[in-house]
Structures are given as structure tokens and as C-alpha cells.
Design a protein around this motif. Structure first.
Motif, PDB file in Angstrom:
ATOM      1  N   VAL A 188       0.843  -1.191   0.000  1.00 42.38           N
ATOM      2  CA  VAL A 188       0.000   0.000   0.000  1.00 42.38           C
ATOM      3  C   VAL A 188       0.879   1.241   0.000  1.00 42.38           C
ATOM      4  O   VAL A 188       1.799   1.360   0.806  1.00 42.38           O
ATOM      5  CB  VAL A 188      -0.939   0.007   1.232  1.00 42.38           C
ATOM      6  CG1 VAL A 188      -1.754   1.293   1.255  1.00 42.38           C
ATOM      7  CG2 VAL A 188      -1.847  -1.212   1.213  1.00 42.38           C
ATOM      8  N   GLY A 189       0.629   2.163  -0.935  1.00 40.34           N
ATOM      9  CA  GLY A 189       1.402   3.386  -1.002  1.00 40.34           C
ATOM     10  C   GLY A 189       2.707   3.248  -1.756  1.00 40.34           C
ATOM     11  O   GLY A 189       3.573   4.122  -1.652  1.00 40.34           O
ATOM     12  N   SER A 190       2.865   2.184  -2.543  1.00 38.98           N
ATOM     13  CA  SER A 190       4.104   1.989  -3.287  1.00 38.98           C
ATOM     14  C   SER A 190       4.243   2.954  -4.456  1.00 38.98           C
ATOM     15  O   SER A 190       5.352   3.135  -4.983  1.00 38.98           O
ATOM     16  CB  SER A 190       4.182   0.549  -3.806  1.00 38.98           C
ATOM     17  OG  SER A 190       3.200   0.335  -4.809  1.00 38.98           O
ATOM     18  N   GLY A 191       3.122   3.568  -4.884  1.00 39.42           N
ATOM     19  CA  GLY A 191       3.164   4.475  -6.023  1.00 39.42           C
ATOM     20  C   GLY A 191       3.004   3.779  -7.352  1.00 39.42           C
ATOM     21  O   GLY A 191       2.881   4.436  -8.391  1.00 39.42           O
ATOM     22  N   TYR A 192       2.997   2.441  -7.343  1.00 40.36           N
ATOM     23  CA  TYR A 192       2.792   1.691  -8.576  1.00 40.36           C
ATOM     24  C   TYR A 192       1.293   1.433  -8.781  1.00 40.36           C
ATOM     25  O   TYR A 192       0.546   1.274  -7.806  1.00 40.36           O
ATOM     26  CB  TYR A 192       3.542   0.364  -8.532  1.00 40.36           C
ATOM     27  CG  TYR A 192       5.042   0.516  -8.677  1.00 40.36           C
ATOM     28  CD1 TYR A 192       5.623   0.601  -9.932  1.00 40.36           C
ATOM     29  CD2 TYR A 192       5.868   0.576  -7.559  1.00 40.36           C
ATOM     30  CE1 TYR A 192       6.999   0.733 -10.082  1.00 40.36           C
ATOM     31  CE2 TYR A 192       7.245   0.719  -7.693  1.00 40.36           C
ATOM     32  CZ  TYR A 192       7.801   0.792  -8.962  1.00 40.36           C
ATOM     33  OH  TYR A 192       9.163   0.941  -9.092  1.00 40.36           O
ATOM     34  N   PRO A 193       0.843   1.379 -10.049  1.00 39.84           N
ATOM     35  CA  PRO A 193      -0.572   1.092 -10.309  1.00 39.84           C
ATOM     36  C   PRO A 193      -0.982  -0.247  -9.722  1.00 39.84           C
ATOM     37  O   PRO A 193      -0.155  -1.157  -9.564  1.00 39.84           O
ATOM     38  CB  PRO A 193      -0.650   1.070 -11.847  1.00 39.84           C
ATOM     39  CG  PRO A 193       0.533   1.857 -12.307  1.00 39.84           C
ATOM     40  CD  PRO A 193       1.605   1.612 -11.281  1.00 39.84           C
ATOM     41  N   LYS A 194      -2.260  -0.365  -9.388  1.00 42.02           N
ATOM     42  CA  LYS A 194      -2.779  -1.608  -8.821  1.00 42.02           C
ATOM     43  C   LYS A 194      -2.552  -2.762  -9.791  1.00 42.02           C
ATOM     44  O   LYS A 194      -2.817  -2.644 -10.982  1.00 42.02           O
ATOM     45  CB  LYS A 194      -4.273  -1.456  -8.518  1.00 42.02           C
ATOM     46  CG  LYS A 194      -4.862  -2.635  -7.779  1.00 42.02           C
ATOM     47  CD  LYS A 194      -6.319  -2.394  -7.422  1.00 42.02           C
ATOM     48  CE  LYS A 194      -6.895  -3.570  -6.652  1.00 42.02           C
ATOM     49  NZ  LYS A 194      -8.322  -3.345  -6.301  1.00 42.02           N
ATOM     50  N   GLY A 195      -2.058  -3.876  -9.270  1.00 42.33           N
ATOM     51  CA  GLY A 195      -1.801  -5.047 -10.096  1.00 42.33           C
ATOM     52  C   GLY A 195      -0.384  -5.134 -10.626  1.00 42.33           C
ATOM     53  O   GLY A 195       0.001  -6.157 -11.203  1.00 42.33           O
ATOM     54  N   VAL A 196       0.428  -4.084 -10.451  1.00 44.26           N
ATOM     55  CA  VAL A 196       1.824  -4.121 -10.888  1.00 44.26           C
ATOM     56  C   VAL A 196       2.677  -4.676  -9.749  1.00 44.26           C
ATOM     57  O   VAL A 196       2.723  -4.101  -8.661  1.00 44.26           O
ATOM     58  CB  VAL A 196       2.320  -2.720 -11.301  1.00 44.26           C
ATOM     59  CG1 VAL A 196       3.822  -2.764 -11.605  1.00 44.26           C
ATOM     60  CG2 VAL A 196       1.558  -2.219 -12.513  1.00 44.26           C
ATOM     61  N   ALA A 197       3.331  -5.785 -10.009  1.00 39.96           N
ATOM     62  CA  ALA A 197       4.129  -6.450  -8.972  1.00 39.96           C
ATOM     63  C   ALA A 197       5.463  -5.744  -8.768  1.00 39.96           C
ATOM     64  O   ALA A 197       6.096  -5.280  -9.718  1.00 39.96           O
ATOM     65  CB  ALA A 197       4.366  -7.902  -9.363  1.00 39.96           C
ATOM     66  N   THR A 198       5.864  -5.653  -7.526  1.00 36.74           N
ATOM     67  CA  THR A 198       7.184  -5.103  -7.175  1.00 36.74           C
ATOM     68  C   THR A 198       7.956  -6.194  -6.441  1.00 36.74           C
ATOM     69  O   THR A 198       7.878  -6.323  -5.234  1.00 36.74           O
ATOM     70  CB  THR A 198       7.036  -3.849  -6.300  1.00 36.74           C
ATOM     71  OG1 THR A 198       6.218  -4.159  -5.159  1.00 36.74           O
ATOM     72  CG2 THR A 198       6.377  -2.737  -7.083  1.00 36.74           C
ATOM     73  N   ASP A 199       8.702  -6.981  -7.208  1.00 33.85           N
ATOM     74  CA  ASP A 199       9.322  -8.198  -6.679  1.00 33.85           C
ATOM     75  C   ASP A 199      10.843  -8.191  -6.757  1.00 33.85           C
ATOM     76  O   ASP A 199      11.463  -9.225  -6.537  1.00 33.85           O
ATOM     77  CB  ASP A 199       8.820  -9.425  -7.453  1.00 33.85           C
ATOM     78  CG  ASP A 199       7.345  -9.709  -7.209  1.00 33.85           C
ATOM     79  OD1 ASP A 199       6.832  -9.281  -6.157  1.00 33.85           O
ATOM     80  OD2 ASP A 199       6.718 -10.348  -8.059  1.00 33.85           O
ATOM     81  N   LEU A 200      11.461  -7.064  -7.051  1.00 31.33           N
ATOM     82  CA  LEU A 200      12.865  -7.119  -7.445  1.00 31.33           C
ATOM     83  C   LEU A 200      13.681  -5.989  -6.829  1.00 31.33           C
ATOM     84  O   LEU A 200      13.253  -4.841  -6.797  1.00 31.33           O
ATOM     85  CB  LEU A 200      12.905  -7.047  -8.974  1.00 31.33           C
ATOM     86  CG  LEU A 200      14.216  -7.150  -9.710  1.00 31.33           C
ATOM     87  CD1 LEU A 200      13.997  -7.854 -11.030  1.00 31.33           C
ATOM     88  CD2 LEU A 200      14.794  -5.772  -9.945  1.00 31.33           C
ATOM     89  N   ASN A 201      14.867  -6.346  -6.310  1.00 34.14           N
ATOM     90  CA  ASN A 201      15.836  -5.362  -5.828  1.00 34.14           C
ATOM     91  C   ASN A 201      16.968  -5.260  -6.836  1.00 34.14           C
ATOM     92  O   ASN A 201      17.709  -6.235  -7.041  1.00 34.14           O
ATOM     93  CB  ASN A 201      16.411  -5.780  -4.467  1.00 34.14           C
ATOM     94  CG  ASN A 201      15.461  -5.535  -3.327  1.00 34.14           C
ATOM     95  OD1 ASN A 201      14.262  -5.705  -3.465  1.00 34.14           O
ATOM     96  ND2 ASN A 201      16.003  -5.150  -2.201  1.00 34.14           N
TER      97      ASN A 201
END
Length: 715
Positions: free
Chosen positions: A684-697
Motif C-alpha cells: 500500500v502506497g508503493s506508487g505503482y498502479p494496482k496489479g503491478v508487482a514489485t518483486d525485485l531489488n
């Protein structure tokens, strides 16, 4: 693969059996790389594939960046979530499906377990710049080291018995406003060696909100009380603060964009650890053929962690001992050695967690005491082992047979469960005891000239952690949860050729994991998870290492040291299924997440007589899948690092000055992936659109440089 292992093993044993042993390993005067003598001795002792890193290997790059150094080994990969923290050890394709910390691969420092009593390993507060030697036992090693189906990684600080007093100062600075220093005093004589060191590391990091600060104070010493009695001690005080930038999307990653994850950054996320570690070891010959090595250890880590979703505080004192007896006997043509002992740990930890609401205007706002937890754990782990080595000396043939008994139990008390303390709160206290697990290990080993052939079978087990043994959603103990088990067949050769200047290692293995543990999400409640046994996986592979040391009579070039390390994997799921959105999904014959088909490292080092040197390393990691269904393929990458320096001794002063460049070809790369059921992360609050995965460093995608000066003065 299994057929090839058997054919290779039978061929190796047939060749070896036809020959007569020509001297023991200890008598070999190795003209090649420095690490090989110890590596061969450990290979014999463990009866399975082992590789080591010497101090020279560790200094190929910044020693604090243990991920870069260890990952040059075949079969070994180290991921990390921050600059110098959040490490995840992966051995032969096992250990990469955990979001945080390590589980299933045990770690040690000078005979002291870094792995706690509940099986987890945190490496943020370990001073890797103080390490002088690393040893990796690849595959299940539970017979000697207890729980751990992936293997064991051992870090050492060796005593320096060079007579006299010496002071050294190492300093490095460069990219990302990084500054690192270590001040060390060493006092030694024939019968003692004492070293004290202060290490400092600070950086702004290569990512937004990616800074870090570490301070270490270490004391290490060895005193020879007599010819048969030796006392060693180690103590460290550490402070580590690693900021967390969070995960980004794949589109940003491939475009070379890294603005961090706002859900982490606005909370100033990170992990602080203040820790104390103490160990006292005694090695003594009780009789002419009986020897004992015992270590008493204590550790306490106070951790404060802020992530995108929660704030947590943990205090985790851990105390225990590891003791090994060695009994040797000779019977004419036979030699028998029996190693037996125990490793016992107890951890009494207190942990609290408070969940955030996800508010962007008040980032640290929590859901209140009703959504918090406050637990006190009493965790116990014990291992009792016996390993017998029977050698027929005329043939140089050794039969190894060992077994261990492993016990784990947890007791958790819910400190919020007092009547009316938290209205409506359900008591989450529980006790969990796992049945004693027995893990055997058998090996047939043959020495022929400078070659060692080893065919082994070993088993391992991995108990669920205390936290995973309880289902919060149903407020019940997870009684159906079983420990993971592993069975490995391994054929390995460690050899020397060309008058011992060329060394090689070859391994063919198959590991069958059963009752694989996976974290699942409770349908409709993304913040509630539980653990279950999801099936089996099969890891097969080939590993090959080749190194050479060429010395010349040239007036300028002193030696040239090339090496190549190759890994080939075929990893598949078997009878493996999970539940997603309430629906059962089966992934039989799919490739295991996070494991590449191939991985290799190539090195070429040049040393000159005037003191100039050039060290080059190219490390390649192949493509991997992140999801069980193998629909998301992440591209592989190769990193080229070089170090150019000048090292010389001027009477009593040793000087080493260098410049070090990393990722010299500007490759887009990552340091950490969410895998399996941890994918599709979206805070929540990542700034990415809903449904866009943030899985990577991501790692630094441009070349970066460091500059260093090491001085040592001997009084």
C-alpha cells in the motif's frame, strides 16, 4: 543424471582400486593455489563436495561484499536486499524461496553457530572483512551439523602466530560516498596469538534511502597451554543499520530506472541490530589417541526493523555448546577414526510486531494494539552425531559411515493474552515438539596419486521455524506440518595435475527434497499467511572447477593464476501443489523458481615481481523463473570486476594500494528476487498502479569504483 552419476562413480572407483596409494594428502607439497591443501583435507573429512576461499580469494573484491566473493563458487549464490545486509545463502538451488533471512542452510563462525536455535540465520551483524577463510559444504550436511537440507557455510578467523607486534590500517573509499576502515593490532609469540580490530563501514548506497552504517569491535585469540592443550576465544560487539529501499517493478528494472519503493522510503525503512557474540573453545588431547574440541558460545541480538507493512522489535539471546571427540586407532594395515559429539542450543527471544495502516500522510500510523503481537519464545535445538572413518592404508580406501539424531522444540507465550489486556484478543501461545530425526551419511573414498574420488549418500532435514508452526488465521497450532527432508547422491573428484600446479574439482549430484515447506496466503486476507508442506522437488546438477598457478622466471611477471567455475542445474518440482485464491494448482515438472540452468565464474589474476597486480573476475548468472508456473522469466546477467594494485614490503612496512572497479560493462542486474508464493508483492502506497508487482531489488547498473590503501607495520 542418476545414471551418469553411477557410471562416473564406478569408473572412478575402478581406476582408483587398481592403483596403490602414493602418500597421504598431508604430505603433498602443492605448487598451485594456496587454498587447495585445506580444501582437500576438508573434502576428505566431510566425505562430500566441499570448496573453500582463502584470504587471497576473499580480497578479490571488498571482503564485506561476501555476496560477490561466495557467488564465484560453483553451486553457491548469495542474494542480498540491502548494500551489505539481508543476505540469503543459496546452495545447489536450495535456500532462495525465503523472503527474509536464511533458512535451511546453516552458518558458523569459528565453530559457533550463526544459525539460531529455531533454524534462522541473520548475517547483517557479521564482520566479513575480519574473515580469513570460508568453507562451504554443499548439500545436506545434517549428520555433522544438524538441521539444514541445503548445506553449511563456515566462516573463520585464523590466528596469526608470526612472532612480534604488528599494527595494520585498511582504508577504502569511493562510489556512493562509501568509506570503510579497519584498525587491527596483533600480538603473537610461539605459544599465543591475540588480535583486536575495530571496523567501520558507511555508505549512502546506490539506491534511494539505501544508506548503511556498521561498526564492529572484534577480539580473537589462541593460547597454547601445552603441546596437548589449546585455548581459543572470540568476542565481538556489532552495530548494523541497513536502510531498505524496497522492491521495484520489472518494467522499471529493465529500463534501468530505480526510484526505490515509496512505501518503504517514506517510512525510512531499515533494520538496526546491536549484538554481542562470545565464544570460548578448548582443544585438548585427553589421551594419546583421544582428542576433544569444545566451544561454548553466547549471542544476543537486539533488532529494530521497519518495513513497508510493519514495525518490529526483537531481542534474541542464544546460548549453547558444540563438542566433538576424535578417537584414532591403528591396526596394522587399517586406520580407524571416530568423530562423535553434540551441538546444543537454546534461545529465549522476545519479539513484538505492529502493523501499519498504509497511510501516506502518517506513514508510521499503526492499526492499533488489536493488530499487534508480543511473544516470548523458548526454542531448543540439539544434535548428537557419530561418524566413523575406516581406512585400508595399502589401497588408500576409506569407508565413512555416520548418523545424527536431531531434536527441535518450541514454546511460545503470548504476552498479550492476559485477561482484558487486549479486548477480543485470542491467545496465540503454543508448544510444538518435532519427533527425533535421524540423518545418515555414507561415503566411499579413494586416494590415487594426487586424486581423491568420493561417492556419498547423505540426508538432511529442516524443521519449520517457531513462527511457521502456528496458523494465526485459525488460531491453531500447525500440527500437520512436517519437517523438510533431503536425500543426496553425490560423486565428486578433487585432483591435482601437472606437478600439483593445476587443481580441479568435479561433482555430479542429485538431491531429492520431500515435504517442501511453502508459505501460502489465506484466501481473501492478503496479510494472513500460513505454512504447509507442498510436495517435492528434484535438484540434479554438474559442477566443475579448474584452477592453475603458473610461475615464471621472467624478471617482471611472478605468477599468473587463471580459474573457471561452472555449474549446470536441472531442477524440477514433483508432486508439488499450492493453493492460490482458494484453488489448488499443481506444478509437476516445472522448473524450480530462482534456480538458473547455468552459472559460471572466470578469473585471471596476474602478479608481478615489482609488486603490481591485476585481478579480474567475470561472474555470470543465467535466466531464472520467479513463479511456480514458469511464466515470468528474468534475464540473466554477467558482472565484470577488476582490481589493479601495488603490494610490496619495505623492511617492516607492508603496503597495498589499489583501485577496484565493479560492473565494468554497465550491465542491468538484480541482487534479490521474490520467488514462488512471495511474488506479486504490492505494498500500500508503493506508487505503482494496482496489479503491478514489485518483486525485485536492482543492483548498480553502471560501473563504479573504489580506492584503497592497506598498511601493516611490524614492530
Amino acid at each position: 543424471m542418476k545414471r551418469y552419476i553411477c557410471i562416473a562413480a564406478m569408473l572412478g572407483c575402478a581406476i582408483a582400486h587398481a592403483q596403490v596409494q602414493e602418500g597421504s594428502i598431508d604430505e603433498v607439497n602443492i605448487l598451485g593455489r594456496k587454498k587447495i591443501k585445506q580444501e582437500r583435507a576438508e573434502f576428505k573429512r566431510h566425505g562430500q563436495s566441499v570448496e573453500t576461499l582463502s584470504e587471497e580469494d576473499l580480497n578479490r573484491n571488498n571482503p564485506a561484499a561476501i555476496d560477490q566473493t561466495l557467488s564465484t563458487m560453483p553451486g553457491v549464490q548469495v542474494d542480498k536486499r540491502t548494500n551489505f545486509g539481508g543476505q540469503r545463502l543459496v546452495v545447489r538451488g536450495y535456500g532462495n524461496d525465503q523472503k527474509f533471512n536464511n533458512w535451511g542452510v546453516k552458518a558458523y563462525w569459528n565453530n559457533m553457530p550463526l544459525t539460531s536455535a529455531d533454524g534462522t540465520t541473520v548475517l547483517d551483524d557479521v564482520d566479513f572483512a575480519y574473515v580469513t577463510n570460508v568453507e562451504v559444504i554443499k548439500g545436506p550436511a545434517a549428520t555433522m551439523y544438524g538441521g539444514g537440507v541445503g548445506g553449511a557455510v563456515r566462516f573463520y578467523t585464523r590466528p596469526d602466530f608470526t612472532k612480534g607486534v604488528s599494527v595494520s590500517e585498511n582504508a577504502m573509499f569511493g562510489a556512493f560516498k562509501t568509506f570503510q576502515s579497519r584498525t587491527q593490532l596483533n600480538v603473537a609469540d610461539e605459544n599465543y596469538s591475540v588480535s583486536a580490530a575495530y571496523g567501520h563501514l558507511e555508505t549512502d548506497g546506490y539506491r534511494p534511502n539505501g544508506g548503511g552504517l556498521k561498526n564492529f569491535f572484534n577480539i580473537n585469540g589462541t593460547v597454547k597451554l601445552s603441546k596437548k592443550d589449546q585455548l581459543s576465544f572470540f568476542a565481538s560487539q556489532a552495530y548494523s543499520y541497513e536502510h531498505t529501499s524496497g522492491q521495484i517493478s520489472y518494467d522499471d528494472y529493465y529500463a534501468g530506472i530505480d526510484n526505490g519503493n515509496p512505501a518503504y522510503i517514506r517510512k525510512n525503512s531499515g533494520t538496526k541490530i546491536k549484538s554481542t557474540r562470545v565464544g570460548l573453545s578448548n582443544t585438548v588431547s585427553l589421551t594419546s589417541n583421544l582428542r576433544n574440541y569444545t566451544t561454548l558460545f553466547y549471542y544476543n541480538g537486539n533488532t529494530e526493523s521497519i518495513s513497508a507493512g510493519a514495525y518490529g522489535i526483537t531481542s534474541s539471546p542464544n546460548v549453547g555448546l558444540r563438542s566433538t571427540f576424535t578417537l584414532k586407532n591403528d591396526f596394522k594395515d587399517f586406520e580407524n577414526r571416530l568423530d562423535f559429539g553434540a551441538e546444543i542450543q537454546n534461545s529465549v527471544s522476545t519479539t513484538s510486531s505492529y502493523r501499519f495502516t498504509g497511510s501516506e500522510t502518517d506513514p508510521l500510523q499503526t492499526t492499533g494494539i488489536g493488530g499487534a503481537s508480543y511473544f516470548k519464545y523458548n526454542n531448543n535445538q540439539s544434535t548428537y552425531f557419530a561418524i566413523d572413518y575406516l581406512t585400508y592404508k595399502p589401497w588408500g580406501l576409506t569407508l565413512l559411515a555416520g548418523i545424527s539424531a536431531n531434536r527441535t522444540n518450541y514454546d511460545r507465550k503470548d504476552l498479550y493474552a492476559l485477561p482484558n489486556l487486549v479486548p477480543g484478543h485470542k491467545d496465540q501461545s503454543f508448544e510444538k515438539k518435532f519427533d527425533v530425526a535421524y540423518t545418515p551419511h555414507f561415503a566411499l573414498q579413494k586416494e590415487w596419486k594426487h586424486q581423491i574420488f568420493n561417492l556419498s549418500y547423505s540426508e538432511g532435514y529442516n524443521s519449520p521455524t517457531a513462527a511457521s508452526s502456528f496458523i494465526t488465521a485459525t488460531n491453531t497450532v500447525n500440527d500437520d506440518l512436517k519437517p523438510e527432508r533431503a536425500r543426496m547422491l553425490d560423486f565428486s573428484i578433487h585432483g591435482l595435475l601437472l606437478n600439483t600446479k593445476l587443481d580441479y574439482r568435479f561433482s555430479a549430484f542429485r538431491i531429492d527434497y520431500s515435504d517442501k515447506l511453502t508459505q501460502l496466503v489465506v484466501p481473501g486476507t492478503p496479510n494472513l499467511t500460513y505454512w504447509t508442506n507442498t510436495g517435492s522437488q528434484k535438484n540434479t546438477g554438474l559442477e566443475f572447477s579448474l584452477g592453475y598457478q603458473y610461475r615464471t622466471d621472467d624478471s617482471f611477471i611472478e605468477r599468473i593464476v587463471p580459474f573457471v567455475n561452472l555449474s549446470y542445474y536441472d531442477t524440477k518440482y514433483k508432486d508439488f501443489s499450492t493453493i492460490i485464491a482458494g484453488r489448488k494448482e499443481t506444478y509437476d515438472h516445472k522448473t524450480v523458481v530462482g534456480v538458473p540452468r547455468n552459472k559460471y565464474a572466470i578469473g585471471l589474476d596476474i602478479y608481478t615481481k615489482p609488486g603490481f597486480y591485476l585481478i579480474n573476475t567475470y561472474n555470470y548468472l543465467g535466466n531464472v523463473y520467479t513463479d511456480f508456473n514458469n511464466t515470468n522469466l528474468v534475464k540473466g546477467f554477467g558482472l565484470l570486476n577488476s582490481k589493479l594494485g601495488f603490494k610490496k614490503s619495505f623492511n617492516k612496512l607492508d603496503v597495498d594500494v589499489y583501485v577496484m572497479g565493479n560492473n565494468l560493462t554497465n550491465q542491468i542486474n538484480y541482487t534479490f528476487l521474490f520467488l514462488g508464493n512471495s511474488i506479486n508483492d504490492s505494498d500500500v502506497g508503493s506508487g505503482y498502479p494496482k496489479g503491478v508487482a514489485t518483486d525485485l531489488n536492482p543492483g548498480p547498473n553502471k560501473a563504479y569504483f573504489f580506492y584503497g590503501l592497506n598498511l601493516k607495520y611490524r614492530f
